[in-house]
Design a protein around this motif. Structure first.
Motif, PDB file in Angstrom:
ATOM      1  N   ARG A  51      14.765 -12.236  37.810  1.00  0.00           N
ATOM      2  CA  ARG A  51      14.406 -14.040  37.943  1.00  0.00           C
ATOM      3  C   ARG A  51      14.255 -14.131  35.885  1.00  0.00           C
ATOM      4  N   HIS A  52      12.721 -13.989  36.524  1.00  0.00           N
ATOM      5  CA  HIS A  52      11.765 -14.321  35.474  1.00  0.00           C
ATOM      6  C   HIS A  52      11.112 -13.269  34.315  1.00  0.00           C
ATOM      7  N   TRP A  53      12.493 -12.899  34.306  1.00  0.00           N
ATOM      8  CA  TRP A  53      12.477 -11.528  32.769  1.00  0.00           C
ATOM      9  C   TRP A  53      11.774 -12.214  31.550  1.00  0.00           C
ATOM     10  N   LEU A  54      12.730 -13.208  31.424  1.00  0.00           N
ATOM     11  CA  LEU A  54      12.073 -13.892  29.644  1.00  0.00           C
ATOM     12  C   LEU A  54      10.807 -13.780  29.895  1.00  0.00           C
ATOM     13  N   GLU A  82       5.967 -20.445  31.739  1.00  0.00           N
ATOM     14  CA  GLU A  82       7.371 -21.429  31.686  1.00  0.00           C
ATOM     15  C   GLU A  82       7.204 -22.531  31.657  1.00  0.00           C
ATOM     16  N   GLU A 105      19.232  -7.072  31.097  1.00  0.00           N
ATOM     17  CA  GLU A 105      18.131  -7.754  31.440  1.00  0.00           C
ATOM     18  C   GLU A 105      17.726  -8.589  30.279  1.00  0.00           C
ATOM     19  N   ILE A 106      18.578  -8.825  29.008  1.00  0.00           N
ATOM     20  CA  ILE A 106      18.587  -9.525  28.162  1.00  0.00           C
ATOM     21  C   ILE A 106      20.166 -10.367  27.631  1.00  0.00           C
ATOM     22  N   LYS A 108      21.195 -11.073  30.800  1.00  0.00           N
ATOM     23  CA  LYS A 108      21.305 -11.884  32.022  1.00  0.00           C
ATOM     24  C   LYS A 108      20.239 -13.556  31.635  1.00  0.00           C
ATOM     25  N   ALA A 109      19.090 -13.208  30.711  1.00  0.00           N
ATOM     26  CA  ALA A 109      18.191 -14.180  30.138  1.00  0.00           C
ATOM     27  C   ALA A 109      19.277 -14.811  30.135  1.00  0.00           C
ATOM     28  N   ALA A 112      21.145 -17.317  31.931  1.00  0.00           N
ATOM     29  CA  ALA A 112      20.560 -17.711  32.825  1.00  0.00           C
ATOM     30  C   ALA A 112      20.435 -19.805  31.667  1.00  0.00           C
ATOM     31  N   ALA A 115      16.772 -21.027  30.571  1.00  0.00           N
ATOM     32  CA  ALA A 115      16.839 -19.864  28.854  1.00  0.00           C
ATOM     33  C   ALA A 115      15.983 -20.649  28.021  1.00  0.00           C
TER      34      ALA A 115
END
Length: 172
Positions: A51-54, A82, A105-106, A108-109, A112, A115
């Motif tokens: 969930r912290h991918w970006l 963050e 992933e992109i 989903k980010a 978010a 984001a």
């Protein structure tokens, strides 16, 4: 846009213009944000499904470029990144999305709620979701744009005359 159309050059130009300011504060005043350009092919995937991918992408790029303290753990750096994203107007520019298998992933980010600003370049149509992305496309061939651009910047008469001289050359 197709290879060689100038996507990465545009991204590099934005970055160069921002950092041509005397300080980060001057750059932020001029732009309203701080760009962080990440060439996706230059990093490894920081964690599928995270969930912290970006933020991890940003942390990976900032650590690699020496902007985060070496003595920090990755989790400490992630916390710093963050906080920076939430408070400082960081915009992530992910260059070359078609060059890595991270579409999920992109997306989903991008969806978010927390984001940061996000710009993604890709040669191929990247996402079918118009709710996540505003899609800007380049023409399939630049030749269709040469005459209108010449006329726009040089005026109708001069632009038309120059285009006539260029027509049939390898430049067009």
């Amino acid at each position: 846009g197709n290879p060689g159309m100038g996507k990465s050059a545009l991204v590099q130009s934005v970055e160069a213009q921002f950092f041509s300011n005397r300080s980060l504060a001057d750059g932020f005043t001029a732009f309203g944000y701080i760009p962080l350009v990440v060439s996706l092919r230059s990093i490894s995937n920081p964690g599928k499904g995270d969930r912290h991918w970006l933020a991890r992408v940003a942390e990976t790029a900032l650590s690699r470029d020496g902007f985060l303290p070496d003595e920090n753990t990755p989790d400490q750096n992630l916390t710093l990144v963050e906080a920076f994203v939430r408070r400082c107007g960081l915009i992530l520019i992910l260059d070359g999305a078609n060059e890595v298998p991270w579409k999920d992933e992109i997306e989903k980010a991008a969806g978010a709620t927390r984001a940061p600003g996000l710009l993604v370049t890709s040669q191929a149509h990247f996402s079918d979701s118009d709710q996540l992305f505003d899609l800007w496309t380049l023409p399939a061939r630049m030749s269709a744009s040469i005459s209108p651009l010449l006329k726009h910047f040089l005026g109708e008469e001069v632009g038309s005359a120059l285009y006539e001289q260029l027509a049939g050359t390898p430049l067009v």
